[in-house]
Enzyme design. Structure first.
Site, PDB file in Angstrom:
ATOM      1  N   ASP A  19      31.239  51.168  48.199  1.00 43.70           N
ATOM      2  CA  ASP A  19      32.603  50.719  47.924  1.00 43.70           C
ATOM      3  C   ASP A  19      33.413  50.593  49.213  1.00 43.70           C
ATOM      4  O   ASP A  19      33.183  51.338  50.168  1.00 43.70           O
ATOM      5  CB  ASP A  19      33.277  51.722  46.984  1.00 43.70           C
ATOM      6  CG  ASP A  19      34.520  51.152  46.324  1.00 43.70           C
ATOM      7  OD1 ASP A  19      34.708  49.917  46.343  1.00 43.70           O
ATOM      8  OD2 ASP A  19      35.319  51.944  45.801  1.00 43.70           O
ATOM      9  N   ASN A  67      31.977  43.316  37.688  1.00 42.11           N
ATOM     10  CA  ASN A  67      32.404  42.545  38.866  1.00 42.11           C
ATOM     11  C   ASN A  67      32.591  41.058  38.592  1.00 42.11           C
ATOM     12  O   ASN A  67      33.173  40.338  39.416  1.00 42.11           O
ATOM     13  CB  ASN A  67      31.401  42.730  40.018  1.00 42.11           C
ATOM     14  CG  ASN A  67      31.497  44.079  40.680  1.00 42.11           C
ATOM     15  OD1 ASN A  67      30.544  44.557  41.297  1.00 42.11           O
ATOM     16  ND2 ASN A  67      32.643  44.746  40.565  1.00 42.11           N
TER      17      ASN A  67
END
Length: 241
Positions: A19, A67
Site C-alpha cells: 500500500d 480496485n
C-alpha cells in the site's frame, strides 16, 4: 546438530499488502501510476531478498476485487503495468529459480493478461526456489464464495458427503490450496486493516502495520521484520507448558 531448517524460527510464508504507491507519487507531484511503476520495481528487490531471509513463500496483493472502483485511467494503467511486468520478468523468474502463481478470479481480466499469467505459471513450474504468489483481482470473501460454490457442487454430485465437511475441507477448494498459510502479514503505508486479504488463511498470522510507503520498502526493512518474527511467542490458542 539440527539442520538449518530446524534452527530457523523465522516466517516460512510472508504475505504483503503493498500500500502507498499513489500517496508516494502524489507527494512528489507525480500521477498515481508513477507510484505503481515504482512499486513494481520494488517487488523484484523483495523477491530477491527472500532466500537470504529463509522465506520460501511470498504472496503479494497486487490488485483487489475492490480496485475496479478506481478511475478508468488508473485501472487501465495498472492492467498495462501487469502485462508489461509479467512479460518482462518471466525469464528473470526462471533465472532466479522463482516459481510464480496467481490467485484471484481471472474471468474479469483481459485475455492477453490471462495468457501471460498462464505462460508464467507454466514456464516457472519447475523452479524450486522462492514461491511467488501474485494476488490479482483477488478478494478474500470472493475467494471463499467461489470455493464454497465448488464445494457445494461436489456435495450435489455426491463426491463429498455433508457430514465430512469440516475446517480442513474448505482450504482444499481455496485458490491457495497448494500453499502453506502465511506466518507473517505486512501492510505498508500506515493503514491498520487487512482489506479482504487472505481472510481464511491468516487466522493465526502475525501482523505488522508499518508507516513506510511501499515504494520505499527496502530489503533492509524486510529483513528487520522477518528477523523480529523469531522473537514472537506463537502459541496458536494454547499456553506454554
Amino acid at each position: 546438530m539440527g539442520s538449518e531448517t530446524e534452527k530457523h524460527t523465522g516466517p516460512r510464508h510472508v504475505a504483503i499488502i503493498m500500500d502507498g504507491n499513489g500517496r508516494w507519487a502524489q507527494a512528489r507531484g507525480r500521477p498515481r501510476l508513477f507510484g505503481h511503476h515504482a512499486g513494481a520495481r520494488r517487488v523484484r528487490e523483495i523477491v530477491e531478498a527472500c532466500p537470504e531471509n529463509h522465506v520460501k513463500y511470498l504472496t503479494i496483493f497486487a490488485f483487489s476485487t475492490e480496485n475496479w472502483k478506481r478511475t478508468q485511467i488508473e485501472v487501465s494503467g495498472l492492467m498495462s503495468l501487469f502485462r508489461r511486468y509479467i512479460f518482462k520478468e518471466m525469464q528473470e523468474f526462471v533465472k532466479k529459480n522463482v516459481r510464480v502463481r496467481f490467485i484471484g478470479d481471472r474471468v474479469k481480466l483481459d485475455k492477453k493478461l490471462r495468457g501471460l499469467m498462464d505462460e508464467a505459471e507454466v514456464l516457472t513450474a519447475h523452479c524450486t526456489g522462492t514461491n511467488l504468489t501474485i494476488a490479482l483481482n483477488y478478494g478474500g470473501r470472493d475467494e471463499v464464495a467461489r470455493a464454497t460454490k465448488r464445494l457445494a457442487q461436489d456435495v450435489a454430485n455426491g463426491t463429498l458427503l455433508p457430514e465430512n465437511v469440516d475446517e480442513e475441507t474448505l482450504p482444499k477448494y481455496l485458490d491457495t490450496h497448494v500453499l502453506p498459510d502465511p506466518d507473517l502479514v505486512i501492510r505498508t503505508s500506515g493503514e491498520a486493516r487487512i482489506s479482504n486479504f487472505l481472510l481464511w488463511q491468516s487466522a493465526y498470522a502475525e501482523y505488522e502495520f508499518i508507516e513506510t510507503l511501499w515504494p520505499d520498502f527496502s530489503a533492509e526493512v524486510f529483513h528487520e521484520l522477518v528477523s523480529s518474527f523469531g522473537s514472537k511467542d506463537r502459541r496458536f490458542g494454547g499456553v506454554k507448558p
